[in-house]
Design a protein around this motif. Structure first.
Motif, PDB file in Angstrom:
ATOM      1  N   VAL A   1       0.851  -1.188   0.000  1.00  0.00           N
ATOM      2  CA  VAL A   1       0.000   0.000   0.000  1.00  0.00           C
ATOM      3  C   VAL A   1       0.886   1.236   0.000  1.00  0.00           C
ATOM      4  O   VAL A   1       1.949   1.243   0.637  1.00  0.00           O
ATOM      5  CB  VAL A   1      -0.915   0.006   1.241  1.00  0.00           C
ATOM      6  CG1 VAL A   1      -1.455   1.383   1.546  1.00  0.00           C
ATOM      7  CG2 VAL A   1      -2.064  -0.973   1.047  1.00  0.00           C
ATOM      8  N   PHE A   2       0.452   2.266  -0.710  1.00  0.00           N
ATOM      9  CA  PHE A   2       1.132   3.554  -0.700  1.00  0.00           C
ATOM     10  C   PHE A   2       0.326   4.510   0.174  1.00  0.00           C
ATOM     11  O   PHE A   2      -0.821   4.816  -0.127  1.00  0.00           O
ATOM     12  CB  PHE A   2       1.255   4.106  -2.119  1.00  0.00           C
ATOM     13  CG  PHE A   2       1.969   5.424  -2.212  1.00  0.00           C
ATOM     14  CD1 PHE A   2       3.238   5.588  -1.684  1.00  0.00           C
ATOM     15  CD2 PHE A   2       1.374   6.510  -2.849  1.00  0.00           C
ATOM     16  CE1 PHE A   2       3.903   6.800  -1.776  1.00  0.00           C
ATOM     17  CE2 PHE A   2       2.033   7.726  -2.965  1.00  0.00           C
ATOM     18  CZ  PHE A   2       3.311   7.869  -2.418  1.00  0.00           C
ATOM     19  N   CYS A   3       0.931   4.955   1.254  1.00  0.00           N
ATOM     20  CA  CYS A   3       0.273   5.838   2.224  1.00  0.00           C
ATOM     21  C   CYS A   3       0.891   7.231   2.102  1.00  0.00           C
ATOM     22  O   CYS A   3       2.061   7.418   2.431  1.00  0.00           O
ATOM     23  CB  CYS A   3       0.446   5.280   3.635  1.00  0.00           C
ATOM     24  SG  CYS A   3      -0.375   6.227   4.925  1.00  0.00           S
ATOM     25  N   ASN A   4       0.101   8.198   1.654  1.00  0.00           N
ATOM     26  CA  ASN A   4       0.634   9.526   1.339  1.00  0.00           C
ATOM     27  C   ASN A   4      -0.191  10.617   2.027  1.00  0.00           C
ATOM     28  O   ASN A   4      -0.981  11.307   1.383  1.00  0.00           O
ATOM     29  CB  ASN A   4       0.639   9.725  -0.178  1.00  0.00           C
ATOM     30  CG  ASN A   4       1.310  11.011  -0.604  1.00  0.00           C
ATOM     31  OD1 ASN A   4       2.092  11.600   0.139  1.00  0.00           O
ATOM     32  ND2 ASN A   4       1.006  11.466  -1.806  1.00  0.00           N
ATOM     33  N   PRO A   5      -0.046  10.780   3.345  1.00  0.00           N
ATOM     34  CA  PRO A   5      -0.832  11.795   4.063  1.00  0.00           C
ATOM     35  C   PRO A   5      -0.389  13.206   3.717  1.00  0.00           C
ATOM     36  O   PRO A   5       0.702  13.417   3.170  1.00  0.00           O
ATOM     37  CB  PRO A   5      -0.548  11.473   5.535  1.00  0.00           C
ATOM     38  CG  PRO A   5       0.788  10.811   5.527  1.00  0.00           C
ATOM     39  CD  PRO A   5       0.860  10.042   4.240  1.00  0.00           C
ATOM     40  N   ASN A   6      -1.236  14.165   4.036  1.00  0.00           N
ATOM     41  CA  ASN A   6      -0.921  15.564   3.735  1.00  0.00           C
ATOM     42  C   ASN A   6       0.343  16.016   4.461  1.00  0.00           C
ATOM     43  O   ASN A   6       1.184  16.714   3.883  1.00  0.00           O
ATOM     44  CB  ASN A   6      -2.099  16.463   4.119  1.00  0.00           C
ATOM     45  CG  ASN A   6      -3.290  16.253   3.201  1.00  0.00           C
ATOM     46  OD1 ASN A   6      -3.120  15.916   2.036  1.00  0.00           O
ATOM     47  ND2 ASN A   6      -4.491  16.420   3.715  1.00  0.00           N
ATOM     48  N   ARG A   7       0.466  15.657   5.739  1.00  0.00           N
ATOM     49  CA  ARG A   7       1.692  15.983   6.467  1.00  0.00           C
ATOM     50  C   ARG A   7       2.697  14.878   6.219  1.00  0.00           C
ATOM     51  O   ARG A   7       2.434  13.704   6.515  1.00  0.00           O
ATOM     52  CB  ARG A   7       1.435  16.115   7.970  1.00  0.00           C
ATOM     53  CG  ARG A   7       2.710  16.457   8.750  1.00  0.00           C
ATOM     54  CD  ARG A   7       2.479  16.579  10.247  1.00  0.00           C
ATOM     55  NE  ARG A   7       3.749  16.843  10.938  1.00  0.00           N
ATOM     56  CZ  ARG A   7       4.271  18.047  11.097  1.00  0.00           C
ATOM     57  NH1 ARG A   7       3.644  19.108  10.631  1.00  0.00           N
ATOM     58  NH2 ARG A   7       5.432  18.205  11.731  1.00  0.00           N
ATOM     59  N   PRO A   8       3.869  15.204   5.670  1.00  0.00           N
ATOM     60  CA  PRO A   8       4.878  14.166   5.422  1.00  0.00           C
ATOM     61  C   PRO A   8       5.208  13.397   6.695  1.00  0.00           C
ATOM     62  O   PRO A   8       5.475  13.991   7.736  1.00  0.00           O
ATOM     63  CB  PRO A   8       6.090  14.964   4.930  1.00  0.00           C
ATOM     64  CG  PRO A   8       5.530  16.239   4.397  1.00  0.00           C
ATOM     65  CD  PRO A   8       4.343  16.539   5.264  1.00  0.00           C
ATOM     66  N   ALA A   9       5.145  12.080   6.615  1.00  0.00           N
ATOM     67  CA  ALA A   9       5.430  11.255   7.789  1.00  0.00           C
ATOM     68  C   ALA A   9       6.919  11.251   8.132  1.00  0.00           C
ATOM     69  O   ALA A   9       7.299  11.179   9.301  1.00  0.00           O
ATOM     70  CB  ALA A   9       4.952   9.825   7.545  1.00  0.00           C
TER      71      ALA A   9
END
Length: 713
Positions: free
Chosen positions: A441-449
Motif C-alpha cells: 500500500v502507498f500511504c501519502n498523508p498531507n503531512r509528510p510522515a
C-alpha cells in the motif's frame, strides 16, 4: 460492524490516461510507418523504437493510479493502544564521516518519540562502519532521550528529531534548556570526531570505558559483533517516570573472507537479531537521515495492518520520501516526485507500491514466507520475557549477528529477508515480495510522515543515480527479469512498471542519439526530419508537446511547482547523458570481468561554499569529473551546430522550413544546458567548471564535428 479504517479512489486522470493511450499509440505507429517509407537514419529509428518501448512500459503507472485516505482516529474502536502490535524500527548507517553520528542519533530519537506504547517500541541501529564514534553518539543520545521524549510528549512537538526541531527556531523556556542539552551532546560528539576516536576522558562511567577499550583493534572490514542495549523498556525510565522504548546498537561481525552484502546484509542481520530480542510483528525501515515528522505515522500504517479483511496478504505500507533543505527550484531534482509519488500511486493500483528503502512498515512474516491462507494473528509474536541485556538473550543475538550465520543457509537474501544480488536491494525486495503473492500500500498523508536530506551536490546526485542504474541492470539481466519472470508472477502491467525501472539506465541510448545526431546533421546542412510545411511535421509536434504537457499536468497534480518540473526535466537529460551512460558502461564491463562494482555512499556533509551556491540556485561543477565532460561535449556540439546551422538555413531559400525541427532540438538542449555554458565561460566562483573539463569537452566536440563530415557528406 468494524469501523472503516481506510478508503481509496481510482484517480480521475485514469480515464483520460487511457484515452490518451489510444491516440498516442496511433501516433507512434504512424511515426514508425514514416520511418519505413522515408529514408532516414537507422540511429534515429533505433532511438524512436526505444522511446516508444519505454513509453509503452510506462503506461502501467498511468492505467489505474490510486489515492488513499486513512482514519487513525478510529483505531480505538478496533483495539486499545496498549494492545497495538509491537514495532521494531531498523536504522542503518555505515560511515560516521559521510553520515554524521549526531544526525543518525536524531533519526533514532525521532523514532523513539513515536506516540506509541513504549513497551512495544524498539529502535535498532546497525553500524556497518563498526565505529566507536557512532556508538559514543548513541550513548549520549540515550541519556538525552530521558529528557527529550517527555518534552515532546508534554509539548505536542511534531518534529521529533531534535536536530530538525532546533533548526526550525522559536525556542524559549524549557525548549531553550533542551537546546542547550542537545548542543552539549553535539559538542562532545564533535570533539570525538575531530580526534578520530573516542577519548576515554569523554566517557563518564567505568562500564562505558571498558566497552570503548575493546575497539582499539577494530577495522571497518574486520571486527567481532558488538551489541549494546542502550535503553531497555523494562528497567529504564525517563525523568517523569515513564518507561522508555528499547534502543539497541548493533555492529555485525565483519571478516575479510565473508560476504557482507551491503545494506541488505545489514538489514537481514537486524531482522535476525530483533527476532531473538523483541520479535515485533511490524518492522519499520528508515534511512539514517530520514527523520520522523509525524509521531502518529505508525497509527496510519495500522489502519491497514489491523483491517482483518485487507491484511492477510499485506506485506508493507510504504510512505513517500520527502526532503527538507531543497532550494526554491530544486535544481538537482531531489524530490523525485516522478518516482516517489506518481510511480507509487500507479503501482498501488496494480500489485501495490514498490519498496523505496525507507519510511516502510513491513509485516515481519512477509519477509519469511508467502502469503498465508488464513488471517494471521499478531499475538503469535510473543514479547521477550527475559531482559534484553540478559546473558542468554545477548548470546543468541551475537550468534545471529555472526559473519558465519548465513553460511549453509542460502535462503537468506533469496527467499528470506531483504534480497541480495543487486545494489538496489529495496527495489528488488519489493519486486520479489510481489512475485511471491504479497501486496502493498502507498500511504501519502498531507503531512509528510518522514523527512530526509536529498543530495545537494551535483556529483553526489549523479553518482547516486549511476549506482541505481547499475543495480537495476543487475535485476533486469537476471533470471528474475520483470518482463519475463515478473509478467508471469504478477500482472502484466505491474511487470511493465518494474521493467521500466529496470531499463532506466538505457535512457542514454535515445538521449545521446537525439543530443548529437540531428545537431551534427544540422552543422552539415543535412535534413533528417519533415519540413515545417509537411503534414508529418505535425506528428512530431504532437508527440513532443503531448508528452511534455501530460508530464507537467501529472507533476503539478501531486504538488509540484512548474519551475521544479523544469528542473526535473533538465536533470533527466543531464543524468541521461552522464550517470546513465557511465552506469551502463560500468555494468557491461563488470559482466565481462573488466571492473569491480563499488558501493560509494552519497556524502551528506557539505562544504560551506557549495551550500551557499546551492541555496542561490547555482549548479556546482567544481569537480573534474568524467560526468561533466560528457555534459560539456554535448552542450558545445549543440551551440556550435545551432549557430552554423541557423546561418546556413537563413542563407538558403526554404532552409528554415527544412531545418526547423533540428534547430528546435538544438535550441531546446541549449536552453537546458545554460548552467553548463555559464559554468564553462562566465562564472568565476568556486562552482565553475574546471579548466581541464572545459578543454576536454571542446576537444571531444571538435572531434565529433570533424567525424560528422564522413557521415553526412
Amino acid at each position: 460492524m468494524a469501523p472503516l479504517l481506510h478508503t481509496h479512489q481510482i484517480h480521475p486522470r485514469a480515464t483520460l490516461n487511457r484515452l490518451h493511450f489510444l491516440l498516442y499509440s496511433l501516433s507512434l505507429l504512424l511515426l514508425l510507418y514514416h520511418h519505413t517509407t522515408t529514408p532516414s537514419s537507422f540511429l534515429l529509428l533505433l532511438a524512436d523504437v526505444f522511446l516508444a518501448f519505454m513509453w509503452l512500459l510506462s503506461q502501467g503507472f498511468r492505467w489505474r493510479p490510486v489515492r488513499r485516505w486513512e482514519f487513525p482516529e478510529l483505531l480505538s474502536k478496533v483495539t486499545a493502544s496498549k494492545d497495538f502490535p509491537a514495532l521494531d524500527v531498523f536504522i542503518c548507517t555505515a560511515d560516521p564521516y559521510k553520515e554524521p553520528p549526531v544526525g543518525v542519533a536524531s533519526t533514532a530519537l525521532s523514532a523513539l518519540a513515536f506516540d506509541y506504547p513504549s513497551d512495544r517500541l524498539s529502535v535498532y541501529v546497525s553500524d556497518d562502519g563498526g565505529s566507536d564514534l557512532t556508538l559514543f553518539a548513541f550513548f549520549e543520545a540515550a541519556k538525552f532521550a530521558r529528557c527529550w521524549l517527555p518534552f515532546c510528549r508534554e509539548n505536542g512537538v511534531m518534529e521529533r528529531s531534535p536536530e530538525a526541531y532546533f533548526q526550525s527556531g522559536g525556542c524559549d523556556g524549557e525548549a531553550e534548556e533542551m537546546k542547550v542539552m542537545f548542543e552539549s551532546l553535539k559538542e562532545r560528539v564533535d570533539c570525538a570526531m575531530e580526534k578520530g576516536h573516542v577519548d576515554l576522558n569523554l566517557v563518564n562511567s567505568l562500564e562505558e570505558k571498558e566497552i570503548f577499550k575493546t575497539w582499539k583493534n577494530f577495522t571497518r572490514k574486520d571486527h567481532p559483533s558488538v551489541i549494546q542495549v542502550l535503553l531497555e523498556s523494562k528497567k529504564d525510565k525517563d525523568i517523569t517516570g515513564h518507561p522508555l522504548p528499547n534502543l539497541i546498537y548493533i555492529s555485525r561481525e565483519k571478516r575479510p573472507a565473508s560476504l557482507h552484502n551491503f545494506k541488505a546484509g545489514a538489514l537481514n542481520t537486524l531482522l535476525r537479531v530483533s527476532e531473538t530480542m523483541t520479535n515485533a510483528p511490524l518492522i519499520l525501515t528508515l534511512d539514517c537521515d530520514m527523520c520522523s515528522n509525524d509521531p502518529h505515522a505508525p497509527q496510519r500504517a495500522l489502519c491497514y495492518f489491523l483491517d482483518k479483511d485487507f491484511s492477510p496478504n499485506l506485506s508493507f505500507v510504504q510512505f513517500p520520501q520527502r526532503f527538507t533543505g531543497l532550494n526554491i527550484n530544486d535544481i538537482y531534482n531531489g524530490e523525485f516526485r516522478r518516482v516517489f509519488t506518481l510511480g507509487e500511486q500507479g503501482l498501488d493500483g496494480l500489485q501495490g507500491a514498490n519498496y523505496i528503502g525507507t519510511g516502510c512498515f513491513f509485516s515481519r512474516r512477509s519477509l519469511y514466507s508467502s502469503p498465508p491462507v488464513a488471517m494471521p494473528s499478531f499475538d503469535e509474536f510473543k514479547l521477550q520475557s527475559c531482559l534484553l541485556s540478559s546473558e542468554l538473550v545477548l548470546l543468541k543475538a551475537h550468534e545471529a549477528a555472526s559473519s558465519e550465520y548465513e553460511h549453509g543457509r542460502k535462503e537468506w537474501g533469496s527467499q528470506i529477508g531483504f534480497r541480495y544480488g543487486t545494489l538496489v536491494e529495496d527495489y528488488y525486495t519489493g519486486y520479489m515480495l510481489h512475485c511471491q503473492g504479497w501486496r502493498s500500500v502507498f500511504c501519502n498523508p498531507n503531512r509528510p510522515a518522514f523527512l530526509g536530506e536529498a543530495p545537494k551536490s551535483l556529483v553526489d546526485a549523479i553518482s547516486q543515480s549511476k549506482r541505481w542504474f547499475v543495480g537495476l541492470y543487475q535485476v533486469c539481466f537476471s533470471r528474475y527479469c520483470p518482463l519475463l519472470y515478473g509478467c508471469r508472477k504478477i500482472s502484466m502491467l505491474a511487470g511493465f512498471c518494474y521493467m521500466y525501472y529496470a531499463l532506466w539506465g538505457c535512457w542514454c541510448i535515445p538521449l545521446t542519439i537525439y543530443g548529437l545526431l540531428p545537431q551534427l546533421a544540422l552543422f552539415y546542412g543535412k535534413s533528417l526530419f519533415p519540413k515545417a510545411s509537411d503534414p508529418w511535421f505535425f506528428l512530431y509536434a504532437y508527440l513532443f508537446l503531448s508528452t511534455y504537457i501530460q508530464d507537467l499536468i501529472e507533476f503539478m497534480e501531486v504538488g509540484g511547482l512548474i519551475w521544479r518540473w523544469w528542473s526535473e526535466q533538465r536533470m533527466w537529460l543531464i543524468k541521461g547523458i552522464s550517470s546513465s551512460t557511465f552506469g551502463t558502461l560500468d555494468f557491461i564491463l563488470s559482466q565481462i570481468g573488466c571492473s569491480a562494482l563499488g558501493f560509494n555512499l552519497t556524502t551528506k556533509v557539505q562544504k560551506e561554499e557549495e551550500n551557499k551556491l546551492y541555496e542561490n540556485g547555482k549548479f556546482v561543477f567544481s569537480t573534474a569529473s568524467p560526468f561533466f565532460v560528457s555534459m560539456g561535449m554535448i552542450a558545445i556540439v549543440n551551440v556550435i551546430s545551432f549557430i552554423f546551422g541557423f546561418i546556413k538555413a537563413v542563407r538558403r531559400i526554404g532552409g528554415l522550413d527544412e531545418m526547423l525541427i533540428q534547430l528546435f532540438l538544438s535550441g531546446f538542449i541549449m536552453t537546458n544546458s545554460w548552467p553548463i555554458y555559464e559554468a564553462m565561460f562566465i562564472r568565476k566562483d568556486g562552482g565553475k567548471m574546471p579548466e581541464s573539463v572545459t578543454k576536454a569537452s571542446i576537444l571531444l566536440s571538435s572531434i565529433l564535428l570533424y567525424l560528422g563530415n564522413f557521415y553526412f557528406t
